[in-house]
Design a protein around this motif. Structure first.
Motif, PDB file in Angstrom:
ATOM      1  N   LYS A 226     -99.746  54.408  72.622  1.00 21.97           N
ATOM      2  CA  LYS A 226    -100.475  54.092  71.451  1.00 21.97           C
ATOM      3  C   LYS A 226    -100.812  55.477  70.699  1.00 21.97           C
ATOM      4  O   LYS A 226    -101.036  55.394  69.390  1.00 21.97           O
ATOM      5  CB  LYS A 226    -101.632  53.344  71.991  1.00 21.97           C
ATOM      6  CG  LYS A 226    -102.442  52.828  70.968  1.00 21.97           C
ATOM      7  CD  LYS A 226    -103.795  52.195  71.679  1.00 21.97           C
ATOM      8  CE  LYS A 226    -104.530  51.493  70.382  1.00 21.97           C
ATOM      9  NZ  LYS A 226    -105.703  50.395  71.222  1.00 21.97           N
TER      10      LYS A 226
ATOM     11  N   LEU B  23     -98.099  56.709  68.502  1.00 18.74           N
ATOM     12  CA  LEU B  23     -98.226  56.079  67.084  1.00 18.74           C
ATOM     13  C   LEU B  23     -99.438  56.574  66.028  1.00 18.74           C
ATOM     14  O   LEU B  23     -98.852  56.754  65.010  1.00 18.74           O
ATOM     15  CB  LEU B  23     -98.654  54.433  67.523  1.00 18.74           C
ATOM     16  CG  LEU B  23     -97.341  53.744  68.161  1.00 18.74           C
ATOM     17  CD1 LEU B  23     -97.796  52.359  68.570  1.00 18.74           C
ATOM     18  CD2 LEU B  23     -96.228  53.843  67.027  1.00 18.74           C
TER      19      LEU B  23
ATOM     20  N   TYR C 106     -98.373  58.416  62.651  1.00 16.57           N
ATOM     21  CA  TYR C 106     -98.970  58.041  61.441  1.00 16.57           C
ATOM     22  C   TYR C 106     -99.715  58.864  60.665  1.00 16.57           C
ATOM     23  O   TYR C 106     -99.557  59.326  59.527  1.00 16.57           O
ATOM     24  CB  TYR C 106    -100.098  56.932  61.663  1.00 16.57           C
ATOM     25  CG  TYR C 106    -101.053  56.425  60.456  1.00 16.57           C
ATOM     26  CD1 TYR C 106    -100.384  55.849  59.414  1.00 16.57           C
ATOM     27  CD2 TYR C 106    -102.245  56.772  60.381  1.00 16.57           C
ATOM     28  CE1 TYR C 106    -101.201  55.295  58.273  1.00 16.57           C
ATOM     29  CE2 TYR C 106    -102.970  56.549  59.156  1.00 16.57           C
ATOM     30  CZ  TYR C 106    -102.323  55.782  58.170  1.00 16.57           C
ATOM     31  OH  TYR C 106    -103.055  55.405  57.099  1.00 16.57           O
TER      32      TYR C 106
ATOM     33  N   VAL D 129     -93.942  53.313  63.313  1.00 15.30           N
ATOM     34  CA  VAL D 129     -95.243  52.480  63.108  1.00 15.30           C
ATOM     35  C   VAL D 129     -95.355  51.494  62.604  1.00 15.30           C
ATOM     36  O   VAL D 129     -96.020  50.531  63.403  1.00 15.30           O
ATOM     37  CB  VAL D 129     -96.363  53.685  62.625  1.00 15.30           C
ATOM     38  CG1 VAL D 129     -97.645  53.248  62.143  1.00 15.30           C
ATOM     39  CG2 VAL D 129     -96.445  54.831  63.054  1.00 15.30           C
TER      40      VAL D 129
ATOM     41  N   ILE E 259     -90.449  56.170  68.618  1.00 15.37           N
ATOM     42  CA  ILE E 259     -91.254  57.083  68.907  1.00 15.37           C
ATOM     43  C   ILE E 259     -90.961  58.659  69.327  1.00 15.37           C
ATOM     44  O   ILE E 259     -91.261  59.530  68.674  1.00 15.37           O
ATOM     45  CB  ILE E 259     -92.436  56.707  69.958  1.00 15.37           C
ATOM     46  CG1 ILE E 259     -93.217  55.578  69.346  1.00 15.37           C
ATOM     47  CG2 ILE E 259     -93.310  57.809  69.991  1.00 15.37           C
ATOM     48  CD1 ILE E 259     -94.441  55.030  70.360  1.00 15.37           C
TER      49      ILE E 259
END
Length: 132
Positions: free
Chosen positions: A18, A21, A25, A45, A75
């Motif tokens: 997480k 991510l 971003y 994302v 990722i």
């Protein structure tokens, strides 16, 4: 005891994914990130936060493969494309964001849903033309 250890390990891995991510971003928004890395980053994302999966979760075993394989591989691939100094900077920013609470960007969420709806409409129209 062993199950608790495994559960703790899975929670740590999920937390790291997480955070990565958010790193992707933030890196996407950085002008120093190469354009091809930005394309891969935003696609990963968008897919990770999208409510629609490539393989629906209700399909036994296969339904969770995209969550367990595609997202982590995406990722990792996107992070390899971004210069290390940018990743380091945005890792710190992502950690600060996590401490303050989840970021809420309703515009981006609505945009992702709109894209998926338009894609579904396009696929339905295409299927209708092929089978008519």
């Amino acid at each position: 005891m062993n199950d608790e250890h495994l559960l703790d390990k899975l929670k740590r891995v999920a937390k790291k994914l997480k955070q990565n991510l958010f790193v992707l971003y933030l890196s996407y928004k950085d002008d120093r990130t190469p354009w091809f890395a930005k394309v891969v980053a935003i696609c990963v994302v968008a897919y990770a936060f999208s409510p629609i999966d490539l393989i629906p979760d209700f399909i036994p075993v296969l339904g969770y493969l995209d969550d367990l394989m595609i997202v982590p591989l995406g990722i990792a691939f996107a992070l390899k494309l971004i210069p290390p100094e940018i990743i380091e900077l945005h890792t710190e920013q992502a950690e600060e964001m996590r401490k303050k609470g989840k970021p809420q960007n309703w515009f981006v969420g609505i945009l992702f849903i709109l894209i998926w709806v338009l894609l579904a409409i396009w696929i339905c129209r295409l299927a209708f033309q092929v089978f008519s």
